[in-house]
Write an enzyme that holds these catalytic residues in place. Structure first.
Site, PDB file in Angstrom:
ATOM      1  N   ARG A  65      16.440 -23.646   9.375  1.00  0.00           N
ATOM      2  CA  ARG A  65      17.405 -24.351  10.139  1.00  0.00           C
ATOM      3  C   ARG A  65      17.835 -25.690   9.836  1.00  0.00           C
ATOM      4  NH1 ARG A  65      17.569 -20.801  14.776  1.00  0.00           N
ATOM      5  NH2 ARG A  65      15.707 -19.934  15.245  1.00  0.00           N
ATOM      6  N   THR A 112      26.017 -10.971  22.013  1.00  0.00           N
ATOM      7  CA  THR A 112      25.582 -12.484  22.660  1.00  0.00           C
ATOM      8  C   THR A 112      26.394 -13.017  23.394  1.00  0.00           C
ATOM      9  OG1 THR A 112      24.020 -12.644  20.947  1.00  0.00           O
ATOM     10  CG2 THR A 112      24.394 -14.392  22.018  1.00  0.00           C
ATOM     11  N   ASP A 125      18.720 -19.634  11.175  1.00  0.00           N
ATOM     12  CA  ASP A 125      17.374 -19.261  10.614  1.00  0.00           C
ATOM     13  C   ASP A 125      17.009 -17.857   9.850  1.00  0.00           C
ATOM     14  OD1 ASP A 125      17.388 -17.983  13.413  1.00  0.00           O
ATOM     15  OD2 ASP A 125      15.270 -17.688  12.722  1.00  0.00           O
ATOM     16  N   ASP A 173      28.739 -12.180  15.442  1.00  0.00           N
ATOM     17  CA  ASP A 173      28.257 -11.322  14.618  1.00  0.00           C
ATOM     18  C   ASP A 173      28.626  -9.915  15.433  1.00  0.00           C
ATOM     19  OD1 ASP A 173      27.297  -9.550  12.546  1.00  0.00           O
ATOM     20  OD2 ASP A 173      25.067 -10.157  12.779  1.00  0.00           O
ATOM     21  N   GLU A 226      28.420 -21.473  19.918  1.00  0.00           N
ATOM     22  CA  GLU A 226      27.634 -20.719  19.371  1.00  0.00           C
ATOM     23  C   GLU A 226      27.437 -21.030  17.773  1.00  0.00           C
ATOM     24  OE1 GLU A 226      25.314 -18.472  19.018  1.00  0.00           O
ATOM     25  OE2 GLU A 226      25.515 -16.737  20.569  1.00  0.00           O
ATOM     26  N   ASP A 227      26.397 -20.606  17.054  1.00  0.00           N
ATOM     27  CA  ASP A 227      26.213 -20.707  15.616  1.00  0.00           C
ATOM     28  C   ASP A 227      27.068 -19.744  14.960  1.00  0.00           C
ATOM     29  OD1 ASP A 227      24.423 -18.732  16.424  1.00  0.00           O
ATOM     30  OD2 ASP A 227      22.707 -19.401  15.331  1.00  0.00           O
ATOM     31  N   GLY A 268      28.965  -9.772  18.301  1.00  0.00           N
ATOM     32  CA  GLY A 268      29.722 -10.026  19.505  1.00  0.00           C
ATOM     33  C   GLY A 268      28.809  -9.822  20.793  1.00  0.00           C
TER      34      GLY A 268
HETATM   35  P1  IMP Z   1      25.553 -11.057  17.816  1.00  0.00           P
HETATM   36  O1  IMP Z   1      25.120 -11.059  19.265  1.00  0.00           O
HETATM   37  O2  IMP Z   1      25.422  -9.843  16.915  1.00  0.00           O
HETATM   38  O3  IMP Z   1      26.978 -11.527  17.886  1.00  0.00           O
HETATM   39  O4  IMP Z   1      24.479 -11.872  16.861  1.00  0.00           O
HETATM   40  C1  IMP Z   1      24.461 -13.339  16.952  1.00  0.00           C
HETATM   41  C2  IMP Z   1      23.166 -13.956  16.611  1.00  0.00           C
HETATM   42  O5  IMP Z   1      22.575 -13.168  15.721  1.00  0.00           O
HETATM   43  C3  IMP Z   1      23.317 -15.172  16.162  1.00  0.00           C
HETATM   44  O6  IMP Z   1      23.401 -16.032  17.166  1.00  0.00           O
HETATM   45  C4  IMP Z   1      22.174 -15.237  15.189  1.00  0.00           C
HETATM   46  O7  IMP Z   1      21.098 -15.723  16.181  1.00  0.00           O
HETATM   47  C5  IMP Z   1      21.888 -14.012  14.832  1.00  0.00           C
HETATM   48  N1  IMP Z   1      22.596 -13.780  13.412  1.00  0.00           N
HETATM   49  C6  IMP Z   1      23.518 -13.090  13.026  1.00  0.00           C
HETATM   50  N2  IMP Z   1      24.097 -13.302  11.849  1.00  0.00           N
HETATM   51  C7  IMP Z   1      22.922 -14.215  11.382  1.00  0.00           C
HETATM   52  C8  IMP Z   1      23.138 -14.685   9.930  1.00  0.00           C
HETATM   53  O8  IMP Z   1      23.781 -14.406   9.001  1.00  0.00           O
HETATM   54  N3  IMP Z   1      22.111 -15.641   9.801  1.00  0.00           N
HETATM   55  C9  IMP Z   1      21.198 -16.034  10.958  1.00  0.00           C
HETATM   56  N4  IMP Z   1      21.279 -15.310  12.029  1.00  0.00           N
HETATM   57  C10 IMP Z   1      22.142 -14.665  12.223  1.00  0.00           C
HETATM   58 MG    MG Z   2      21.973 -17.675  17.968  1.00  0.00          MG
END
Ligand code: IMP
Ligand code: MG
Length: 170
Positions: free
Chosen positions: A160, A102, A154, A98, A94-95, A100
């Protein structure tokens, strides 16, 4: 919105990705490993990381869609989860993690498909907004609660292609 301060330079990313690749190589020696990248954000990280892993790995990309307007980000699969990972070790690439949600979603799907182990490797970890507690085995960098772009990440589809990770500013 514009690109602000550099948070992680190209050089630091390169060095860290090399370390992670070496770590993964020694953890999965003689095991069947599948790397699962989450599009689009993981594209740069995956491209570099997979070349730092000296093992015969399988590489798969998946796409997820999150419904807008819901919180905390309801997720659905944009890809059929029908690939054969039964009996294999799987590493989600994963990139950024945040909230969690995803990685939690993907972990559950992969375990259901019969993967032997499911672990997570993320370039960036933003622990301040975590909702779903997940164990992340490999972390490139922990970052503060800032919106960052570059190296795959992005803002509205842009930035990106930056070689470094920068803070997005108003
Ligand atoms: P999660 O499901 O909240 O953990 O979010 C993960 C997804 O939110 C990542 O795969 C990103 O695509 C997007 N994301 C969260 N924080 C950032 C950020 O600071 N910059 C760009 N994308 C973000
Ligand atoms: Mg992502």
């Amino acid at each position: 919105m514009h690109i602000g301060k550099t948070l992680i330079s190209e050089r630091r990313i390169r060095r860290r990705v090399r370390e992670l690749g070496a770590q993964i190589t020694s953890s999965y020696l003689n095991q069947d490993l599948t790397l699962i990248g989450v599009l689009n954000g993981s594209v740069c990280f995956m491209a570099d990381l997979m070349r730092e892993i000296s093992l015969p790995v399988e590489v798969i990309f998946i796409r997820l869609s999150s419904y807008e307007g819901t919180w905390p980000g309801e997720i659905s699969a944009g890809t059929d989860f029908n690939f054969d990972v039964a009996g294999r070790h799987v590493l989600i690439v994963e990139d950024i993690v945040d909230t969690g949600s995803t990685v939690k979603f993907i972990e559950t799907k992969l375990s259901d498909l019969g993967a032997t182990t499911v672990e997570i490797c993320t370039l960036l970890d933003k622990p301040s907004l975590r909702v779903h507690q997940t164990r992340i085995r490999y972390i490139g960098f922990q970052i503060p609660d800032e919106f960052v772009v570059g190296y795959g990440l992005d803002y509205d589809g842009l930035y990106r292609n930056l070689r470094h990770v920068a803070i997005l500013e108003e």
